[in-house]
Design a protein around this motif. Structure first.
Motif, short mmCIF file in Angstrom:
data_model
loop_
_atom_site.label_atom_id
_atom_site.label_comp_id
_atom_site.label_asym_id
_atom_site.label_seq_id
_atom_site.Cartn_x
_atom_site.Cartn_y
_atom_site.Cartn_z
N LEU A 24 10.57 -30.05 6.51
CA LEU A 24 11.06 -28.70 6.27
C LEU A 24 12.23 -28.70 5.28
O LEU A 24 12.22 -27.95 4.30
CB LEU A 24 11.48 -28.04 7.58
N PHE A 25 13.21 -29.56 5.52
CA PHE A 25 14.35 -29.63 4.59
C PHE A 25 13.91 -30.09 3.21
O PHE A 25 14.43 -29.62 2.20
CB PHE A 25 15.45 -30.54 5.14
N SER A 26 12.95 -30.98 3.15
CA SER A 26 12.43 -31.43 1.86
C SER A 26 11.79 -30.27 1.09
O SER A 26 12.03 -30.10 -0.11
CB SER A 26 11.40 -32.55 2.08
N SER A 27 11.01 -29.46 1.78
CA SER A 27 10.34 -28.33 1.13
C SER A 27 11.33 -27.28 0.65
O SER A 27 11.23 -26.80 -0.48
CB SER A 27 9.34 -27.69 2.09
N VAL A 28 12.28 -26.93 1.50
CA VAL A 28 13.23 -25.89 1.09
C VAL A 28 14.16 -26.40 0.00
O VAL A 28 14.54 -25.65 -0.91
CB VAL A 28 14.00 -25.32 2.31
N THR A 29 14.50 -27.68 0.05
CA THR A 29 15.34 -28.26 -1.01
C THR A 29 14.60 -28.28 -2.33
O THR A 29 15.18 -27.98 -3.39
CB THR A 29 15.82 -29.67 -0.60
N ARG A 30 13.32 -28.58 -2.31
CA ARG A 30 12.50 -28.55 -3.53
C ARG A 30 12.49 -27.13 -4.10
O ARG A 30 12.61 -26.94 -5.31
CB ARG A 30 11.08 -29.03 -3.23
N ALA A 31 12.38 -26.12 -3.25
CA ALA A 31 12.40 -24.73 -3.72
C ALA A 31 13.74 -24.41 -4.39
O ALA A 31 13.77 -23.76 -5.44
CB ALA A 31 12.13 -23.77 -2.56
N LEU A 32 14.84 -24.88 -3.80
CA LEU A 32 16.16 -24.66 -4.42
C LEU A 32 16.26 -25.38 -5.76
O LEU A 32 16.79 -24.84 -6.73
CB LEU A 32 17.27 -25.14 -3.48
N MET A 33 15.74 -26.59 -5.83
CA MET A 33 15.78 -27.34 -7.09
C MET A 33 14.94 -26.66 -8.16
O MET A 33 15.30 -26.65 -9.34
CB MET A 33 15.32 -28.78 -6.85
N ASP A 34 13.83 -26.07 -7.74
CA ASP A 34 12.96 -25.38 -8.69
C ASP A 34 13.61 -24.15 -9.30
O ASP A 34 13.32 -23.79 -10.44
CB ASP A 34 11.64 -24.98 -8.03
N VAL A 35 14.50 -23.47 -8.55
CA VAL A 35 15.15 -22.27 -9.09
C VAL A 35 16.47 -22.58 -9.78
O VAL A 35 17.04 -21.69 -10.43
CB VAL A 35 15.36 -21.17 -8.02
N ARG A 36 16.94 -23.79 -9.67
CA ARG A 36 18.21 -24.17 -10.30
C ARG A 36 18.28 -23.74 -11.76
O ARG A 36 19.26 -23.13 -12.18
CB ARG A 36 18.46 -25.66 -10.11
N PRO A 37 17.24 -24.02 -12.59
CA PRO A 37 17.32 -23.60 -14.00
C PRO A 37 17.22 -22.09 -14.20
O PRO A 37 17.51 -21.59 -15.29
CB PRO A 37 16.16 -24.33 -14.68
N LEU A 38 16.81 -21.36 -13.19
CA LEU A 38 16.65 -19.90 -13.30
C LEU A 38 17.92 -19.14 -12.93
O LEU A 38 18.00 -17.93 -13.15
CB LEU A 38 15.52 -19.42 -12.39
N MET A 39 18.89 -19.84 -12.35
CA MET A 39 20.08 -19.17 -11.85
C MET A 39 20.77 -18.40 -12.96
O MET A 39 20.93 -18.90 -14.07
CB MET A 39 21.05 -20.19 -11.22
N SER A 41 19.55 -15.68 -14.23
CA SER A 41 18.55 -14.90 -14.94
C SER A 41 18.50 -13.48 -14.37
O SER A 41 18.72 -13.25 -13.19
CB SER A 41 17.17 -15.54 -14.79
N ALA A 42 18.18 -12.54 -15.25
CA ALA A 42 18.03 -11.15 -14.82
C ALA A 42 16.55 -10.75 -14.80
O ALA A 42 16.23 -9.62 -14.44
CB ALA A 42 18.81 -10.22 -15.75
N HIS A 43 15.66 -11.66 -15.18
CA HIS A 43 14.24 -11.36 -15.20
C HIS A 43 13.76 -11.14 -13.76
O HIS A 43 13.99 -11.99 -12.89
CB HIS A 43 13.46 -12.50 -15.86
N PRO A 44 13.11 -10.02 -13.48
CA PRO A 44 12.73 -9.70 -12.10
C PRO A 44 11.92 -10.79 -11.38
O PRO A 44 12.17 -11.07 -10.20
CB PRO A 44 11.91 -8.42 -12.24
N ALA A 45 10.99 -11.41 -12.07
CA ALA A 45 10.17 -12.45 -11.42
C ALA A 45 11.04 -13.65 -11.05
O ALA A 45 10.85 -14.26 -9.99
CB ALA A 45 9.03 -12.88 -12.33
N GLU A 46 11.98 -14.00 -11.92
CA GLU A 46 12.85 -15.14 -11.64
C GLU A 46 13.86 -14.79 -10.54
O GLU A 46 14.16 -15.62 -9.69
CB GLU A 46 13.54 -15.60 -12.92
N VAL A 47 14.36 -13.56 -10.55
CA VAL A 47 15.27 -13.12 -9.49
C VAL A 47 14.56 -13.18 -8.15
O VAL A 47 15.14 -13.61 -7.13
CB VAL A 47 15.81 -11.69 -9.79
N ALA A 48 13.30 -12.81 -8.11
CA ALA A 48 12.53 -12.86 -6.87
C ALA A 48 12.37 -14.30 -6.38
O ALA A 48 12.49 -14.56 -5.17
CB ALA A 48 11.16 -12.20 -7.07
N LYS A 49 12.11 -15.23 -7.28
CA LYS A 49 11.98 -16.64 -6.90
C LYS A 49 13.30 -17.18 -6.34
O LYS A 49 13.32 -17.90 -5.35
CB LYS A 49 11.56 -17.49 -8.11
N ILE A 50 14.40 -16.81 -7.01
CA ILE A 50 15.72 -17.23 -6.55
C ILE A 50 16.00 -16.67 -5.15
O ILE A 50 16.41 -17.40 -4.24
CB ILE A 50 16.81 -16.79 -7.54
#
Length: 120
Positions: A24-39, A41-50
């Protein structure tokens, strides 16, 4: 056919609670790492991912707290206090991100990685 997923049932039967928590921690940490480059951003799709990633991370921590606080839990008092303090930090930092006061998910990633190291 029943509503149970036989693959999930088999996986949960074969994994220890520690392994499930690690996954579980591995999965949620991967999700956080995936949005790191999007931080930032004002783009709605990226804001939703974050929002999804940081919300999921907060949920993981908040769902752990009843287990930590359970009197039957045999963790030391110091460990329980440390985990409660981490949960408070995660909530406060997540609030800063959602309120636009921070764009840094790195502390959340680092905390989760430390927890994963402890679960190994």
């Amino acid at each position: 056919m029943s509503g149970k997923n036989p693959y999930l049932t088999a996986q949960n039967t074969l994994e220890t609670p520690r392994q499930i928590e690690y996954r579980l921690f591995s999965s949620v940490t991967r999700a956080l790492m995936d949005v790191r480059p999007l931080m930032g951003s004002a783009h709605p799709a990226e804001v939703a991912k974050i929002a999804y990633a940081i919300g999921w991370n907060r949920d993981v921590w908040n769902h752990l707290m009843p287990e930590v606080l359970d009197e039957a839990n045999r963790m030391t008092k110091d460990l329980k206090v440390a985990l409660i303090n981490i949960c408070i930090f995660v909530n406060k930092h997540t609030d800063k991100i959602t309120q636009g006061q921070s764009t840094d998910v790195e502390p959340l990633i680092a905390i989760n990685r430390n927890i994963m190291d402890g679960l190994k």
